[in-house]
Structures are given as structure tokens and as C-alpha cells.
Write an enzyme that holds these catalytic residues in place. Structure first.
Site, PDB file in Angstrom:
ATOM      1  N   HIS A 123      28.274  36.215  35.412  1.00 38.37           N
ATOM      2  CA  HIS A 123      27.378  36.313  36.582  1.00 38.37           C
ATOM      3  C   HIS A 123      26.112  35.503  36.302  1.00 38.37           C
ATOM      4  CE1 HIS A 123      29.149  40.281  38.389  1.00 38.37           C
ATOM      5  NE2 HIS A 123      29.755  39.220  38.845  1.00 38.37           N
ATOM      6  N   HIS A 173      40.538  39.287  45.651  1.00 33.05           N
ATOM      7  CA  HIS A 173      39.071  39.225  45.623  1.00 33.05           C
ATOM      8  C   HIS A 173      38.659  37.759  45.582  1.00 33.05           C
ATOM      9  CE1 HIS A 173      35.002  40.104  44.639  1.00 33.05           C
ATOM     10  NE2 HIS A 173      35.105  40.195  43.335  1.00 33.05           N
ATOM     11  N   GLU A 195      35.705  36.429  44.688  1.00 33.42           N
ATOM     12  CA  GLU A 195      34.672  35.974  43.758  1.00 33.42           C
ATOM     13  C   GLU A 195      35.244  34.863  42.885  1.00 33.42           C
ATOM     14  OE1 GLU A 195      32.549  39.102  41.708  1.00 33.42           O
ATOM     15  OE2 GLU A 195      30.908  37.743  41.185  1.00 33.42           O
ATOM     16  N   ASP A 253      35.381  33.969  39.888  1.00 36.44           N
ATOM     17  CA  ASP A 253      36.131  34.150  38.632  1.00 36.44           C
ATOM     18  C   ASP A 253      37.610  34.446  38.899  1.00 36.44           C
ATOM     19  OD1 ASP A 253      35.011  36.490  39.704  1.00 36.44           O
ATOM     20  OD2 ASP A 253      35.242  37.593  37.841  1.00 36.44           O
ATOM     21  N   HIS A 299      34.084  45.661  44.129  1.00 34.63           N
ATOM     22  CA  HIS A 299      32.639  45.763  44.302  1.00 34.63           C
ATOM     23  C   HIS A 299      32.090  44.777  45.340  1.00 34.63           C
ATOM     24  CE1 HIS A 299      31.441  42.142  41.682  1.00 34.63           C
ATOM     25  NE2 HIS A 299      32.750  42.096  41.798  1.00 34.63           N
ATOM     26  N   ASP A 347      39.030  43.813  39.969  1.00 34.82           N
ATOM     27  CA  ASP A 347      37.904  44.164  39.089  1.00 34.82           C
ATOM     28  C   ASP A 347      37.911  45.636  38.668  1.00 34.82           C
ATOM     29  OD1 ASP A 347      36.619  41.699  38.812  1.00 34.82           O
ATOM     30  OD2 ASP A 347      35.502  41.952  40.675  1.00 34.82           O
ATOM     31  N   TYR A 367      30.748  48.018  31.817  1.00 32.88           N
ATOM     32  CA  TYR A 367      31.200  47.359  33.056  1.00 32.88           C
ATOM     33  C   TYR A 367      30.934  48.253  34.257  1.00 32.88           C
ATOM     34  CZ  TYR A 367      34.679  44.697  35.855  1.00 32.88           C
ATOM     35  OH  TYR A 367      35.325  43.942  36.800  1.00 32.88           O
ATOM     36  N   HIS A 389      40.293  41.725  34.623  1.00 29.54           N
ATOM     37  CA  HIS A 389      39.543  41.396  33.394  1.00 29.54           C
ATOM     38  C   HIS A 389      39.970  42.342  32.284  1.00 29.54           C
ATOM     39  CE1 HIS A 389      36.686  38.774  35.432  1.00 29.54           C
ATOM     40  NE2 HIS A 389      36.373  39.721  36.277  1.00 29.54           N
TER      41      HIS A 389
HETATM   42 FE1  FEO Z   1      34.053  40.492  41.312  1.00 29.01          FE
HETATM   43 FE2  FEO Z   1      35.676  39.671  38.449  1.00 29.01          FE
HETATM   44  O1  FEO Z   1      34.847  39.354  40.073  1.00 29.01           O
END
Ligand code: FEO
Length: 397
Positions: free
Chosen positions: A23, A79, A81, A83, A146, A165, A193, A226
């Protein structure tokens, strides 16, 4: 390197062994991370999520060794995002018409980042996708867990929940399964996390988990985006999330401070001594905000029933390390926690008042007005700090 998880399901992600910040620079990843992507080879070929953009070429190259890219029937974007979606531009350049299944918000996120009009198919909770051989993908919206677009995908028969996530952690390990890795490190990364990413959404976590459990679907594996894949008693991480989502706290107080000439540090230690006298069993954790990792400090705040924050006055305010951690605390929206402040000063002495304002903005319940010590605290000042600590200690029994 790809590997089989179960039957026709394969991990095709990337292990980012070198990552130390995530991030931007907001999240320390002391144990690096993984970007987990999954390939399902049934009658239909399905790719679930991709990886972070810098690994696009490596990801697509590895994927092409595992499957002819033109044979991919569906892409699931749990998702948007970066990543997890970052390799989509590279991949979609090769297979531009492949349908991408995501939530309505997912389309917004993906278009917002990549400005491409890909072949989007929107799904909502309960929608299914038949992938042949009697297996079906079931979609579950995880709104605000999230991001607004977050979604999980469940694979029937193999009983795998691709949770994205949720239930993840920034922890890379060659072994990749929850039962094979260092348990202390794993759980430390899990709570870090949760504390740093999911705290603001705790009420939703509890509600969503109840909703998923009420479906009464068997879950043999939780394949996150992750870190490790939960194959040994995967329900354990769900149970932890339930526990953490209920304004979690341990019998702990965290003292966060910064100091210029050690005066505020000595106050921190004297206050802690006082707390120990009246509350012999509480865990007291002292952390200098300028020296310790901010995300680790936030994890300790998450575990605490109360925090003490200390800064000397500099100019008309507080030291920048304290301002930084207070801003991070505000953003996470902790609930049901108490607090007090302290600090040295020379003349105007605004720091304690300033810290109190910040604590109230962060919705902490102030235990008192705080305590100040002029110049370097002498024995009398330190005795007052001990008394101050005694009061707090007794209030937290
Ligand atoms: Fe919300 Fe691992 O990205």
C-alpha cells in the site's frame, strides 16, 4: 512455479520474496507477501484473480506454460485492487474477449484503473457459473471487506472458498499451507493484517461471516489472495475473524510515546510503574513511535483495552511521529477503547491538550485530562506520574 491444490485446481500466483512495504509505504511486510491466483481446469477453464502489475509478464508467461491462454473460458476478478488485477492488462491484450466476472462495483474499479471496456459480466451474491463436470462457482459479495467491489467465489464439490483478501496475511513461505509454516509468524501476520486493514469494517465482517456460515456450505479449503492456503481446519481463521470483529481486546494497555530529551520517556516508565502497582496482571507494552514499526504499534493498539499516548510539546504541537500514529489510529476507527495522554513541556505546553483532541476525534474514551511535567521531570514529578498510573491501573481492572 505453479502447484496443484486439489483435483483440478492449481495455484498460479507469484511469491514476492522481496516486498517490505505494501500500500505504498503504509504497511510493513516484514515477511513479504504472495499474490495468489488460481486456475481451475474443468470442462471450462477458469482463472481466479491475477497478480500485482510489476509481475504481469512473469505471471502471464507462467500461466501460458500451465494452459493455452486461448482456452481460458472465464476470468473471475474477486477484487479490483492492483495487487490482484494488475496483470489483467497484460493478459487481456492476448485474450481480449474473455469474459470477466466481477461485481457491479468491480466493473467500476477495473474501468477506473485500466480504462478498458473489457467483456464484463456482473454477478451478485448467490449467482452461479456452471464450469462443467458437475461443478459450479457460487459468488458471494463481500462489500467493504475491504473494498466496495470485494467478492468471494466458492467452488462446489471441491469445497474451496476463494476468499480473496479476507483471511489472508502478508507472509511468504515456500510451503504455502497453513499447517506447514511457522505458527507464531502466521498468526502474528494474520492479526496484524486484520488490525491494520479490516478493523474499520469489523461490523461488516461479523455480519458477512454469519451470512456465509448460514449457507451451511462445506469448506475444506480457504484459498486466500495473500499468504497461506488454509487446508488444515480452515474454520479456525473464520473463528478468529469472528473473535476479532467483536471490538476485540486483551488485558493489555499500550503506552505509545516519543521523546526529545528522555523526559517523556521517563514519564512513560513512571506511569507504567504506577499502573503495575494497582493492576498487577495487565500486560503493559511501551513503544516509542519514532523507533517502532507503525503497523506493529497499531496491532498492539488493536489488542489493547486502553492506550496511553505521550509527547513533549514542540512548537505548538506534538512530535511528528506521534502525529503520524494518531492519524493512523483515527483512520482505523477502533471502538470501545479508553485512553489518556501525557508529556513534558517547557513553556506553553500544548501537547497533552492536542493529544486529547486527537484521541477524542478517534472516539477513544478519555480516562482523565492527562498529565504534564515541566522541563525534565524531577522525583516529585515522577511520583505524580506514578500516582497518575495507579489511577489508570485501577480504572482498567
Ligand atoms: Fe485489497 Fe490484496 O488487495
Amino acid at each position: 512455479m505453479t502447484f496443484q491444490i486439489k483435483n483440478n485446481v492449481y495455484w498460479v500466483g507469484i511469491k514476492d520474496w522481496e516486498l517490505q512495504k505494501f500500500h505504498g509505504n503504509e504497511y510493513s511486510t516484514d515477511h513479504s507477501t504472495t499474490y495468489n491466483s488460481y486456475l481451475i481446469k474443468e470442462e471450462k477453464i477458469v482463472l481466479i484473480d491475477t497478480v500485482w502489475m510489476p509481475f504481469s509478464k512473469e505471471f502471464v508467461k507462467n500461466l501460458a506454460k500451465e494452459i493455452d491462454l486461448n482456452k481460458i473460458d472465464y476470468i473471475i476478478a474477486n477484487h479490483g485492487e492492483i495487487d490482484h488485477s494488475g496483470a489483467l492488462p497484460e493478459l487481456m491484450a492476448l485474450i481480449p474477449d474473455t469474459p470477466i466476472y466481477c461485481t457491479k462495483n468491480g466493473v467500476d474499479v477495473l474501468k477506473g484503473h485500466y480504462h478498458k471496456d473489457w467483456n464484463f459480466h456482473t454477478v451478485k451474491t448467490g449467482d452461479t457459473l456452471d464450469i462443467g463436470n458437475g461443478k459450479v462457482l457460487v459468488f458471494v459479495e463481500m462489500r467493504m471487506l475491504h473494498w466496495p467491489d470485494s467478492m468471494a467465489t466458492y467452488l462446489t464439490q471441491d469445497n474451496i472458498l476463494f476468499s480473496n483478501d479476507a483471511f489472508g496475511q502478508h507472509y511468504v513461505n515456500d510451503l504455502m499451507y497453513n499447517d506447514l509454516v511457522d505458527q507464531d509468524l502466521l498468526w502474528q501476520e494474520c492479526i496484524k493484517y486484520y488490525a491494520n486493514i479490516l478493523t474499520p469494517f469489523s461490523a461488516l465482517v461479523d455480519k458477512k461471516i454469519k451470512e456465509v456460515l448460514e449457507l451451511k456450505i462445506p469448506i475444506d479449503i480457504i484459498a486466500t489472495s495473500h499468504g497461506v492456503i488454509w487446508r488444515d481446519n480452515p474454520i479456525q481463521i473464520i473463528q478468529k475473524y469472528i473473535e476479532w470483529s467483536k471490538d476485540y481486546q486483551e488485558n493489555q494497555i499500550t503506552v505509545i510515546y516519543d521523546t526529545m530529551w528522555n523526559g517523556t520517556r521517563r514519564m512513560a516508565e513512571a506511569i507504567s510503574e504506577g499502573m503495575r502497582k494497582t493492576n498487577p496482571t495487565i500486560k503493559i507494552q511501551l513503544l516509542n513511535a519514532a523507533k517502532f514499526d507503525k503497523n506493529d504499534i497499531l496491532t498492539e493498539v488493536f489488542k489493547s483495552k486502553a492506550i496511553l499516548v505521550g509527547s513533549p510539546t514542540i512548537g505548538r504541537g506534538i512530535l511528528s511521529s506521534m502525529a503520524e500514529i494518531m492519524e493512523m489510529i483515527k483512520g482505523l476507527g477502533f471502538k470501545n477503547k479508553k485512553a489518556a495522554s501525557f508529556g513534558c513541556y517547557g513553556w506553553s505546553g500544548e501537547s497533552v491538550k492536542e493529544l486529547n483532541i486527537l484521541l477524542e476525534k478517534s472516539k477513544f474514551e478519555l480516562l482523565n485530562d492527562g498529565i504534564r511535567a515541566k522541563w525534565n521531570p524531577d522525583d516529585e514529578s515522577l511520583e505524580k506520574c506514578i500516582e497518575f498510573g495507579k489511577g489508570i491501573g485501577s480504572q482498567l481492572i
